[in-house]
Design an enzyme around this catalytic site. Structure first.
Site, PDB file in Angstrom:
ATOM      1  CG  ASP A 184      -3.452   3.440  -4.746  1.00  0.00           C
ATOM      2  OD1 ASP A 184      -3.849   3.686  -3.584  1.00  0.00           O
ATOM      3  OD2 ASP A 184      -2.397   2.827  -4.979  1.00  0.00           O
ATOM      4  CG  MET A 186       2.505  -2.462   1.909  1.00  0.00           C
ATOM      5  SD  MET A 186       1.815  -2.613   3.578  1.00  0.00           S
ATOM      6  CE  MET A 186       2.961  -1.608   4.508  1.00  0.00           C
ATOM      7  NE  ARG A 187       1.241   4.412  -4.688  1.00  0.00           N
ATOM      8  CZ  ARG A 187       1.028   3.444  -5.558  1.00  0.00           C
ATOM      9  NH1 ARG A 187      -0.162   2.884  -5.644  1.00  0.00           N
ATOM     10  NH2 ARG A 187       1.984   3.033  -6.349  1.00  0.00           N
ATOM     11  CB  ALA A 188      -2.944   3.584   2.423  1.00  0.00           C
TER      12      ALA A 188
END
Length: 665
Positions: free
Chosen positions: A193, A274-276
């Protein structure tokens, strides 16, 4: 210094080149993970990128590459005087898979720290990579403790070295680029990720393109400098375009319409966290700047999704990478539109890597339904029999969480999460004299060793006089990864469709557990008249799952042949990796047929494992109202334990590990 292969001379691999260039434009995108088979120019492309990176201004004499415009106030080489700086190329630092912790984060001189109170610090690779590129080839083979350090540095933008109360901190912000061959194992989800973008690469099947690859490579090998000179103009043009895109980047507008598309896309593909969303927003902005625009268009969002989401939607290592492009297009169309009436999407000027992903052919399988891709599937998705004594493969049942199966005793194998082992990381259990460089100081043992000699050494002040012979290395206990060798009965007695589906589901569950515990796995199958090594020991559990999925059944039960083949696999693997301890998981109903005295022969083969002290578990697949208990007898011959398929579930076998250890003792 060797001349790198020119970036613009790479043939094909448009998505790979685009992902690397976007990170050169905006390092905030978060790096690139390049997945693909061997020999696909993964490493060549990454090394070529370093020649295109803009130059840096650094504080003169600073070993940590501080920016003179805003030097790190906590820099170990600081404080810095204003005005003194130099300009140099951005560094590309390679992290070897076998690197030590000290090589990555740096090392403190413990002896001087104890005796003089001096923070004598030698910077590591994280310091060298600050404001540059950190490249990890075969990143999936990186040891867990190094992965943890990379995660911490990537999250905090700084590296911390803590040794017995002495600490050093320095900035460590870098572009992380990793390459890997999925056949050798998958990445931990946490590290996966952390990569902003991911790209799948494969060798072209077009003869003309392959010819051009060979032609350019031979020309480069004959005279690297002359070959690079022929591409100098193209290299300069791309370098100038990167600089222009960087200057344009702050002016790019990410409208509410594009943000809605980004949020809707991430929600539609059910990515975690929420990183995406953040990575997609930064990638779309970089795409617009690369194309020379100040407005993010729907095409930018689509391309950003193709690069940022495939590795984030995988729930386990058996999920195929990639995303459904039809679903992506439907989502973008549903949530299309922006604050203004945007003109038709303009992909911008053509350039290296410019262009989106290619849609699949109409007849290609879409989404999660892979029935059409299975060679054994016939009309209606039903497997077709391939012979009178053989039934074609059946699907595995749904995997479940299993209890931990561990090897008894304490090993010294590679770091993992299955069995007890003496490791560099874990809880401290004692001390010893260091063998080679000191890595983990045991302070109390060191003081105890030095204390009796203080008068003889002329100690007169409050400091402790410490010599090299006084230093003690802490011994620690942690967890190791093992070799889990699956020996699967695929004979006719196992061929009942529902039964074999349950068996495959159980093995698939154990494979998933092996992935999470960083084990190597192997697969031996037996049926008919012989046994086969379906998969030699490997770190790629998804390769094992693929072999299991296509496993046919039928014929007699050459149990002895399966055990002997498994014993031979362990013998060879012991020579290759002697520190890794094996765990044999035999999946069978215990029946043995074919040849003279098959049961007695199987018993003699099983006793070979017991004589070698190999830990083993027999998964008893016998079913029906009348049970012979042959699997339990076989477990006794192996010196292991037997469990049923139902007992294999996590909530059913609380005492299994103790039973394995008791029988193996």
């Amino acid at each position: 210094m060797s001349t790198p292969f020119p970036f613009t001379a790479l043939v094909g691999q448009d998505d790979l080149r685009l992902a690397l260039l976007l990170n050169a434009v905006s390092p905030a995108v978060g790096g690139v993970l390049v997945r693909g088979e061997k020999g696909t120019a993964k490493s060549t492309a990454v090394r070529a990128l370093s020649a295109l990176m803009p130059t840096l201004d650094v504080v003169s004499g600073c070993r940590f590459s501080c920016d003179p415009a805003s030097p790190d106030p906590g820099c170990p080489d600081g404080p810095h005087e204003p005005g003194a700086f130099e300009t140099r190329a951005a560094r590309m630092v390679e992290l070897p898979v076998g690197a030590s912790e000290d090589r990555l984060v740096g090392a403190l001189d413990i002896e001087r720290a104890l005796s003089e109170g001096v923070k004598a610090f030698e910077p590591g690779l994280l310091a060298d990579a600050h404001r540059g590129i950190l490249y990890v080839d075969e990143v999936n083979l990186l040891h867990d403790h190094l992965v943890d350090l990379l995660l911490d540095a990537a999250a905090m933008g700084a590296s911390y070295v803590e040794r017995e109360g002495v600490s050093v901190r320095h900035a460590a912000r870098f572009l992380l680029v990793g390459t890997m061959n999925p056949e050798e194992g998958e990445l931990r989800p946490q590290l996966l990720d952390r990569f902003g973008l991911t790209v799948e690469v494969a060798a072209s099947r077009e003869p003309d393109q392959r010819v051009e690859v060979v032609r350019r490579r031979l020309a480069y090998d004959d005279d690297p400098a002359a070959f690079a000179a022929r591409w100098a103009e193209e290299e300069a043009a791309v370098r100038a375009r990167i600089v222009a895109a960087r200057e344009l980047l702050p002016s790019v507008r990410l409208g509410d319409g594009a943000l809605r598309q980004i949020a809707a896309t991430c929600a539609a593909f059910e990515v975690d966290g929420m990183r995406a969303d953040i990575v997609m927003a930064r990638t779309a902005t970089a795409l617009a700047a690369w194309a020379g625009r100040t407005e993010v268009l729907a095409e930018d969002v689509r391309q950003a999704a193709l690069l940022a989401l495939p590795h984030r939607r995988r729930r386990n290592p058996f999920d195929a990478p990639g995303i459904d492009e039809d679903k992506l297009d439907e989502t973008l169309e549903e949530f299309g539109g922006s604050d203004d009436d945007d003109p038709d999407p303009d992909p911008g000027p053509d350039g290296p890597g410019g262009g989106g992903g290619q849609p699949e052919p109409d007849d290609a399988p879409q989404g999660g339904d892979d029935t059409a891709a299975r060679p054994e599937a016939g009309e209606g998705g039903r497997p077709q029999p391939s012979g009178a004594d053989e039934q074609s493969a059946v699907r595995a049942s749904e995997p479940f969480r299993t209890k931990v199966l561990s090897v008894p005793g304490i090993g010294e194998g590679a770091a993992g999460r299955r069995s007890r082992a003496r490791t560099e990381h874990g809880r401290t259990t004692g001390a010893r004299r260091p063998r080679g460089a000191l890595t983990k100081l045991h302070l109390a043992a060191t003081v105890q060793a030095a204390a009796p000699h203080q008068r003889a050494r002329g100690r007169s002040g409050p400091g402790l006089v410490v010599r090299r012979d006084d230093l003690r290395q802490a011994t620690r206990e942690g967890r190791e990864g093992n070799l889990v060798l699956f020996v699967v009965d695929a004979s006719g007695s196992m061929a009942a469709r529902q039964r074999m589906s349950a068996v495959k589901g159980a093995v698939l569950s154990l494979l998933l557990d092996a992935y999470q515990r960083r084990d190597k796995v192997g697969l031996v199958t037996f049926r008919g008249t012989e046994a086969d090594v379906a998969l030699p020991p490997t770190s790629s559990v998804d390769a094992a799952a693929a072999r299991l999925e296509t496993l046919p059944t039928g014929g007699r039960t050459p149990l002895a042949a399966g055990l002997l083949r498994a014993h031979d696999v362990l013998r060879v693997e012991r020579l290759r990796d002697p520190a890794r301890r094996p765990l044999v998981v035999l999946v069978t109903d215990g029946r043995a047929t074919g040849g003279p005295e098959p049961v007695a022969l199987a018993g003699r083969a099983a006793r070979l494992f017991a004589a070698d002290g190999v830990a083993s578990v027999v998964v008893d697949c016998e079913s029906g109202p009348v049970r012979l208990g042959l699997a339990g007898q076989l477990a006794g011959e192996l010196g292991g334990t037997a469990v049923t398929l139902d007992e294999l579930r996590a909530d059913s076998i609380a005492g299994l590990v103790k039973d394995v250890q008791r029988r193996a003792a």
